[in-house]
Enzyme design. Structure first.
Site, mmCIF file in Angstrom:
data_model
loop_
_atom_site.group_PDB
_atom_site.id
_atom_site.type_symbol
_atom_site.label_atom_id
_atom_site.label_comp_id
_atom_site.label_asym_id
_atom_site.label_seq_id
_atom_site.Cartn_x
_atom_site.Cartn_y
_atom_site.Cartn_z
ATOM 1 N N ASN A 9 0.786 -1.019 0.063
ATOM 2 C CA ASN A 9 0.380 -0.258 0.100
ATOM 3 C C ASN A 9 0.927 1.139 -0.315
ATOM 4 O OD1 ASN A 9 -1.847 1.940 0.431
ATOM 5 N ND2 ASN A 9 -2.398 1.326 2.527
ATOM 6 N N TRP A 10 0.773 2.018 -1.023
ATOM 7 C CA TRP A 10 2.160 3.173 -1.516
ATOM 8 C C TRP A 10 1.305 4.305 -0.661
ATOM 9 C CZ3 TRP A 10 4.984 3.302 -5.776
ATOM 10 C CH2 TRP A 10 6.559 2.432 -6.426
ATOM 11 N N LYS A 11 0.042 4.259 -0.489
ATOM 12 C CA LYS A 11 -0.631 5.393 0.179
ATOM 13 C C LYS A 11 -0.140 6.919 -0.368
ATOM 14 C CE LYS A 11 -0.170 3.072 4.388
ATOM 15 N NZ LYS A 11 -0.336 3.040 5.805
ATOM 16 N N HIS A 92 -9.998 1.746 4.887
ATOM 17 C CA HIS A 92 -8.553 2.236 5.637
ATOM 18 C C HIS A 92 -8.120 2.678 7.192
ATOM 19 C CE1 HIS A 92 -3.877 2.848 6.582
ATOM 20 N NE2 HIS A 92 -3.623 1.444 5.861
ATOM 21 N N GLU A 94 -6.437 4.914 7.947
ATOM 22 C CA GLU A 94 -6.358 6.735 7.844
ATOM 23 C C GLU A 94 -7.094 7.497 7.039
ATOM 24 O OE1 GLU A 94 -2.077 5.893 5.907
ATOM 25 O OE2 GLU A 94 -1.177 5.344 7.833
ATOM 26 N N GLU A 164 -5.777 -4.434 10.829
ATOM 27 C CA GLU A 164 -4.755 -3.415 10.602
ATOM 28 C C GLU A 164 -4.466 -2.655 11.924
ATOM 29 O OE1 GLU A 164 -2.456 -2.344 6.469
ATOM 30 O OE2 GLU A 164 -4.110 -1.061 7.376
ATOM 31 N N GLY A 170 2.359 1.813 10.687
ATOM 32 C CA GLY A 170 3.732 2.831 10.418
ATOM 33 C C GLY A 170 5.101 3.220 12.218
ATOM 34 N N SER A 210 3.556 -2.273 10.237
ATOM 35 C CA SER A 210 5.283 -2.869 10.097
ATOM 36 C C SER A 210 4.882 -4.366 9.889
ATOM 37 C CB SER A 210 5.367 -2.795 11.572
ATOM 38 O OG SER A 210 4.576 -0.875 12.100
ATOM 39 N N GLY A 231 2.587 -1.181 3.739
ATOM 40 C CA GLY A 231 2.921 0.064 3.670
ATOM 41 C C GLY A 231 4.121 0.356 3.435
ATOM 42 N N GLY A 232 4.863 0.839 4.998
ATOM 43 C CA GLY A 232 6.947 1.164 4.592
ATOM 44 C C GLY A 232 7.489 0.442 3.928
#
Ligand code: PGA
Length: 248
Positions: A9-11, A92, A94, A164, A170, A210, A231-232
């Site tokens: 997930n590149w956000k 999500h 966020e 999640e 993150g 993470s 993500g990251g």
């Protein structure tokens, strides 16, 4: 054993040039009989990503449930279908926390996507406060019930769930495989009650928060964890490849 479903997930990261360079490196190495590899990218990079990805499934990071209309700044399902998008991340944390996405909106999005023959990646997960108050299982179970409202058993099987915990996103703090397993088992139990056990078994449940090359193997060993949403670490080509090829 069903295939694992591992999506990046590149956000809000990645221009068209970035995604092109990334896929040039990773796509040819993403062939894996046991893993469905995917990547969610910003709307603006979808067309490039779809053109360049042969082995990796490309996902959008959001969608509106209406076909069209006065919704400034939103993107509709037909717009995504025109580009060949099949998977869409919805709910999500966020989006829930920063953009007010509710369980009701997530449900509308899921229903609209399934009607269009697309695959929702429906996210759920609790805050640190809920976790510390030991209310995780009830909270997540409620999110699932609301998210799946009015979704038929036949359609439910097509949904991918991403569990999640917000406190693990993150932050570098991964839920231990045991904690992640426990909540994913609760999710499956909830689905078993809403539908039945056979259907609940067929629904893929990802863990996210993470996830990195160092911890993916232990997470994937858990009975009710069918994949990951990352993500990251998915931004780094080498890490992404290690994640989607964790079984090699
Ligand atoms: P993270 O993000 O892997 O950077 O924790 C996960 C996600 O938000 O999907």
């Amino acid at each position: 054993m069903k295939n694992k479903v591992i999506f990046g997930n590149w956000k809000m990261n990645g221009t068209n040039a970035d995604i092109k360079a990334f896929l040039k490196t990773v796509d040819k190495k993403a062939k894996n009989d046991k893993v469905i590899a995917g990547l969610a990218v910003p709307f603006t990079a979808l067309e490039t990503a779809i053109k360049k990805a042969k082995n990796i499934k490309i996902a959008a990071e959001n969608v509106h449930w209406a076909e069209n209309g006065a919704y400034t700044g939103e993107v509709s399902i037909p717009m995504l279908q025109e580009l060949g998008v099949e998977y869409v991340v919805i709910g999500h944390s966020e989006r829930r926390e920063m953009f007010g996405e509710t369980d009701e909106a997530v449900n509308k999005k899921a229903l609209a996507l399934l009607k269009a023959g697309m695959v929702p990646i429906l996210c759920c997960g609790e805050t640190l406060e809920t976790y510390e108050n030991k209310k995780t299982n009830k909270f997540v179970s409620d999110q699932i019930k609301k998210g799946f409202k009015d979704i038929s058993a036949e359609d439910a099987k097509k949904v991918i769930i991403a569990y999640e915990p917000i406190w693990a996103i993150g932050t570098g703090k991964t839920a231990t495989p045991e904690i992640a397993q426990d909540v994913c088992a609760t999710i499956r139990e909830t689905l078993g009650k809403v539908y039945n056990k056979t259907i609940a078994k067929e629904i893929a449940i990802q863990y996210g928060g993470s996830v990195k090359p160092a911890n993916i193997k232990d997470l994937m060993k858990q009975k009710d964890i069918d994949g990951a949403l990352v993500g990251g670490a998915s931004l780094i080509a080498e890490d992404y490849l290690e994640l989607i090829n964790y079984n090699k």
